[in-house]
Write a protein that holds these residues in place. Structure first.
Motif, PDB file in Angstrom:
ATOM      1  N   ARG A  36      82.600  51.081 -61.656  1.00 48.68           N
ATOM      2  CA  ARG A  36      83.192  50.113 -62.319  1.00 48.68           C
ATOM      3  C   ARG A  36      84.707  50.541 -61.680  1.00 48.68           C
ATOM      4  NH1 ARG A  36      85.210  48.851 -68.318  1.00 48.68           N
ATOM      5  NH2 ARG A  36      85.856  50.812 -67.747  1.00 48.68           N
ATOM      6  N   LYS A  37      85.171  52.131 -62.087  1.00 48.00           N
ATOM      7  CA  LYS A  37      86.334  52.411 -61.797  1.00 48.00           C
ATOM      8  C   LYS A  37      86.645  52.537 -60.410  1.00 48.00           C
ATOM      9  CE  LYS A  37      88.815  56.827 -62.184  1.00 48.00           C
ATOM     10  NZ  LYS A  37      88.694  58.376 -62.584  1.00 48.00           N
ATOM     11  N   ASN A  38      85.691  52.525 -59.440  1.00 47.97           N
ATOM     12  CA  ASN A  38      85.988  52.734 -57.925  1.00 47.97           C
ATOM     13  C   ASN A  38      85.646  51.593 -57.337  1.00 47.97           C
ATOM     14  OD1 ASN A  38      86.578  55.567 -57.647  1.00 47.97           O
ATOM     15  ND2 ASN A  38      84.636  55.906 -58.441  1.00 47.97           N
ATOM     16  N   SER A  39      85.392  50.133 -58.151  1.00 46.91           N
ATOM     17  CA  SER A  39      85.158  48.837 -57.704  1.00 46.91           C
ATOM     18  C   SER A  39      83.679  48.916 -56.561  1.00 46.91           C
ATOM     19  CB  SER A  39      86.428  48.493 -57.051  1.00 46.91           C
ATOM     20  OG  SER A  39      87.438  48.274 -58.044  1.00 46.91           O
ATOM     21  N   ARG A  40      82.839  49.708 -56.985  1.00 48.60           N
ATOM     22  CA  ARG A  40      81.709  49.508 -56.244  1.00 48.60           C
ATOM     23  C   ARG A  40      80.488  48.471 -57.256  1.00 48.60           C
ATOM     24  NH1 ARG A  40      83.449  49.568 -52.426  1.00 48.60           N
ATOM     25  NH2 ARG A  40      81.558  49.819 -51.339  1.00 48.60           N
ATOM     26  N   SER A  41      79.775  47.995 -56.279  1.00 45.48           N
ATOM     27  CA  SER A  41      78.713  47.358 -56.743  1.00 45.48           C
ATOM     28  C   SER A  41      77.817  47.755 -57.924  1.00 45.48           C
ATOM     29  CB  SER A  41      77.729  46.586 -55.860  1.00 45.48           C
ATOM     30  OG  SER A  41      78.434  45.809 -54.738  1.00 45.48           O
ATOM     31  N   ILE A  42      77.780  46.946 -58.985  1.00 48.39           N
ATOM     32  CA  ILE A  42      76.829  47.067 -60.267  1.00 48.39           C
ATOM     33  C   ILE A  42      75.673  46.017 -60.376  1.00 48.39           C
ATOM     34  CG2 ILE A  42      76.413  48.003 -62.528  1.00 48.39           C
ATOM     35  CD1 ILE A  42      79.649  48.743 -62.370  1.00 48.39           C
ATOM     36  N   ILE A  43      74.681  46.251 -59.701  1.00 45.25           N
ATOM     37  CA  ILE A  43      73.837  45.038 -59.617  1.00 45.25           C
ATOM     38  C   ILE A  43      72.443  45.223 -60.524  1.00 45.25           C
ATOM     39  CG2 ILE A  43      72.292  43.859 -58.089  1.00 45.25           C
ATOM     40  CD1 ILE A  43      73.779  45.000 -55.604  1.00 45.25           C
ATOM     41  N   TRP A  44      72.359  44.198 -61.315  1.00 43.34           N
ATOM     42  CA  TRP A  44      71.291  44.337 -62.235  1.00 43.34           C
ATOM     43  C   TRP A  44      70.281  43.340 -61.902  1.00 43.34           C
ATOM     44  CZ3 TRP A  44      71.359  47.007 -67.305  1.00 43.34           C
ATOM     45  CH2 TRP A  44      72.801  47.735 -67.442  1.00 43.34           C
ATOM     46  N   GLY A  45      69.124  43.944 -61.631  1.00 43.41           N
ATOM     47  CA  GLY A  45      67.802  43.168 -61.044  1.00 43.41           C
ATOM     48  C   GLY A  45      66.967  43.233 -62.377  1.00 43.41           C
ATOM     49  N   LEU A  46      66.892  42.009 -62.820  1.00 42.12           N
ATOM     50  CA  LEU A  46      66.316  41.617 -64.100  1.00 42.12           C
ATOM     51  C   LEU A  46      64.809  40.906 -64.139  1.00 42.12           C
ATOM     52  CD1 LEU A  46      69.359  40.442 -66.234  1.00 42.12           C
ATOM     53  CD2 LEU A  46      68.223  43.004 -65.822  1.00 42.12           C
ATOM     54  N   GLY A  47      63.890  41.316 -64.747  1.00 41.65           N
ATOM     55  CA  GLY A  47      62.559  40.479 -64.782  1.00 41.65           C
ATOM     56  C   GLY A  47      62.782  39.534 -66.106  1.00 41.65           C
ATOM     57  N   GLY A  48      61.826  38.576 -66.223  1.00 38.03           N
ATOM     58  CA  GLY A  48      61.824  37.725 -67.159  1.00 38.03           C
ATOM     59  C   GLY A  48      61.710  38.405 -68.612  1.00 38.03           C
ATOM     60  N   HIS A  49      60.951  39.370 -68.866  1.00 38.33           N
ATOM     61  CA  HIS A  49      60.859  40.063 -70.029  1.00 38.33           C
ATOM     62  C   HIS A  49      62.218  40.608 -70.600  1.00 38.33           C
ATOM     63  CE1 HIS A  49      58.839  43.024 -72.998  1.00 38.33           C
ATOM     64  NE2 HIS A  49      58.197  41.924 -73.165  1.00 38.33           N
ATOM     65  N   VAL A  50      62.709  40.890 -69.775  1.00 38.80           N
ATOM     66  CA  VAL A  50      64.407  41.441 -70.317  1.00 38.80           C
ATOM     67  C   VAL A  50      65.000  40.214 -71.092  1.00 38.80           C
ATOM     68  CG1 VAL A  50      66.615  42.119 -69.720  1.00 38.80           C
ATOM     69  CG2 VAL A  50      64.479  42.937 -68.497  1.00 38.80           C
ATOM     70  N   ILE A  51      65.033  39.130 -70.550  1.00 44.91           N
ATOM     71  CA  ILE A  51      65.230  37.801 -71.068  1.00 44.91           C
ATOM     72  C   ILE A  51      64.731  37.357 -72.399  1.00 44.91           C
ATOM     73  CG2 ILE A  51      66.226  35.433 -70.882  1.00 44.91           C
ATOM     74  CD1 ILE A  51      67.595  37.603 -69.136  1.00 44.91           C
ATOM     75  N   LYS A  52      63.292  37.547 -72.522  1.00 46.35           N
ATOM     76  CA  LYS A  52      62.657  37.093 -73.472  1.00 46.35           C
ATOM     77  C   LYS A  52      62.600  38.103 -74.717  1.00 46.35           C
ATOM     78  CE  LYS A  52      58.222  36.219 -72.884  1.00 46.35           C
ATOM     79  NZ  LYS A  52      56.867  36.164 -72.392  1.00 46.35           N
ATOM     80  N   THR A  53      62.996  39.313 -74.421  1.00 43.21           N
ATOM     81  CA  THR A  53      63.269  40.268 -75.527  1.00 43.21           C
ATOM     82  C   THR A  53      64.564  39.986 -76.251  1.00 43.21           C
ATOM     83  OG1 THR A  53      63.683  42.109 -74.045  1.00 43.21           O
ATOM     84  CG2 THR A  53      61.320  41.697 -74.978  1.00 43.21           C
ATOM     85  N   GLY A  54      65.396  39.060 -75.603  1.00 45.01           N
ATOM     86  CA  GLY A  54      66.735  38.835 -76.401  1.00 45.01           C
ATOM     87  C   GLY A  54      68.009  39.819 -75.879  1.00 45.01           C
ATOM     88  N   LEU A  55      67.656  40.173 -74.871  1.00 46.47           N
ATOM     89  CA  LEU A  55      68.812  41.288 -74.235  1.00 46.47           C
ATOM     90  C   LEU A  55      69.968  40.720 -73.548  1.00 46.47           C
ATOM     91  CD1 LEU A  55      66.580  44.167 -73.107  1.00 46.47           C
ATOM     92  CD2 LEU A  55      67.710  44.235 -75.292  1.00 46.47           C
ATOM     93  N   ALA A  56      70.089  39.489 -73.369  1.00 52.63           N
ATOM     94  CA  ALA A  56      70.888  38.740 -72.710  1.00 52.63           C
ATOM     95  C   ALA A  56      72.353  38.988 -73.384  1.00 52.63           C
ATOM     96  CB  ALA A  56      70.906  37.228 -72.522  1.00 52.63           C
ATOM     97  N   PRO A  57      72.509  38.837 -74.708  1.00 50.93           N
ATOM     98  CA  PRO A  57      73.754  39.124 -75.324  1.00 50.93           C
ATOM     99  C   PRO A  57      74.331  40.576 -74.946  1.00 50.93           C
ATOM    100  CG  PRO A  57      72.527  38.121 -76.828  1.00 50.93           C
ATOM    101  CD  PRO A  57      71.543  38.382 -75.711  1.00 50.93           C
ATOM    102  N   ILE A  58      73.390  41.522 -74.949  1.00 49.49           N
ATOM    103  CA  ILE A  58      73.952  42.834 -74.333  1.00 49.49           C
ATOM    104  C   ILE A  58      74.312  42.950 -73.177  1.00 49.49           C
ATOM    105  CG2 ILE A  58      73.102  45.244 -74.212  1.00 49.49           C
ATOM    106  CD1 ILE A  58      71.471  44.837 -76.530  1.00 49.49           C
ATOM    107  N   LEU A  59      73.803  42.265 -72.184  1.00 47.16           N
ATOM    108  CA  LEU A  59      74.163  42.346 -70.722  1.00 47.16           C
ATOM    109  C   LEU A  59      75.423  41.616 -70.671  1.00 47.16           C
ATOM    110  CD1 LEU A  59      70.509  41.671 -69.383  1.00 47.16           C
ATOM    111  CD2 LEU A  59      72.036  43.785 -69.194  1.00 47.16           C
ATOM    112  N   ILE A  60      75.626  40.470 -71.563  1.00 47.09           N
ATOM    113  CA  ILE A  60      76.914  39.675 -71.313  1.00 47.09           C
ATOM    114  C   ILE A  60      78.093  40.494 -71.818  1.00 47.09           C
ATOM    115  CG2 ILE A  60      77.913  37.592 -72.256  1.00 47.09           C
ATOM    116  CD1 ILE A  60      75.261  36.195 -72.614  1.00 47.09           C
TER     117      ILE A  60
END
Length: 285
Positions: A36-60
């Motif tokens: 983030r400090k150096n303006s480089r890509s931070i890509i999150w590749g997410l499977g469906g279980h990540v969403i199902k377990t309620g983690l979207a607010p943390i990622l948001i």
């Protein structure tokens, strides 16, 4: 996160042993902060279980803090997030519904997503942007909990990499193979450009996708290098509760081989490890 909570989290992270998984977690956290400090890509590749377990607010929350530059989803990830945005919950009892021939047949989910893809294909949009736009048009009642809706509002690219025949939206009568293919191919090209941004300090995190996203990521890496563009000195990580062949080979090992970067594997339940990683990032940033 308030100052007191951040301080307590920093103490907890510092108290972990300086070895193995704990040291890897610190290294990944530091790499994300540096990216983030150096303006480089931070890509999150997410499977469906990540969403199902309620983690979207943390990622948001991480998105709002600048620790997410783009999101890559498989087909199930976008389906679960779409349902959360619309009705505040997702998933169904597969065992019960399958016997009745009802599994995956909720009309609204299939119709709306497929319509979004048809409209998006006509407007030359990618899969992710097409569905994000549809949620915005529908004024989804639970948009604050939706990774898609919040990414759209914050201009964070979302790419979707479906597999025809695995996603319930393919079962519906208005599914359009041409629209699915056109929008998904556009998203692959977009992800490739995001992967090029990993060069010199970026981070790719594969969370909960055992097959699709590791394969897509590897192909994006080879396209970037085939074009003669630099792609070295970056970090990859795989988070899952079981370590599989493809993520460890196509994410953790091959892309960063021969000194091109560093790969890490973290084993544990998403609902435990992702909040811990987020807390470590926020506490140390």
């Amino acid at each position: 996160m308030c100052h007191g909570a951040a301080s307590a989290t920093a103490v907890l992270i510092d108290s972990l042993p300086a070895m193995l998984g704990a040291e890897s977690l610190r290294a990944i956290s530091n790499a994300v902060i540096s990216a983030r400090k150096n303006s480089r890509s931070i890509i999150w590749g997410l499977g469906g279980h990540v969403i199902k377990t309620g983690l979207a607010p943390i990622l948001i929350d991480l998105m709002r803090r600048g620790f997410v530059s783009s999101i890559a989803l498989n087909g199930s990830g976008i389906i679960h997030d779409f349902e959360i945005a619309m009705i505040g919950s997702t998933s169904e009892d597969v065992d019960e519904a399958l016997g009745q021939g009802a599994f995956g047949m909720a009309e609204e989910t299939g119709y709306l997503i497929n319509q979004a893809l048809k409209d998006g294909a006509a407007d030359k949009l990618g899969y992710g942007e097409s569905v994000c736009r549809k949620l915005n048009q529908l004024n989804a009642g639970f948009a604050e909990y939706s990774l898609l809706a919040q990414a759209y509002q914050h201009n964070i690219p979302v790419t979707v990499h479906p597999t025809v025949g695995t996603d319930i939206t393919n079962l519906h009568p208005n599914a359009d193979g041409a629209a699915i293919g056109q929008t998904a191919h556009r998203d692959f090209r977009l992800m490739t450009s995001m992967v090029q941004g990993l060069n010199d300090g970026g981070v790719y995190l594969n969370v909960g996708s055992a097959v699709t996203l590791p394969e897509v990521f590897l192909k994006a890496v080879t396209v970037v290098r085939n074009l003669g563009l630099p792609l070295t000195d970056f970090v990859t990580a795989n988070f899952d509760f079981i370590q599989h062949y493809r993520p460890n080979t196509n994410v953790v090992r091959r892309p960063v081989a021969n000194g091109a970067g560093k790969g890490y594997s973290i084993t544990g339940h998403h609902e435990l490890m992702i909040p811990m990683l987020a807390a470590a990032i926020i506490a140390s940033a």
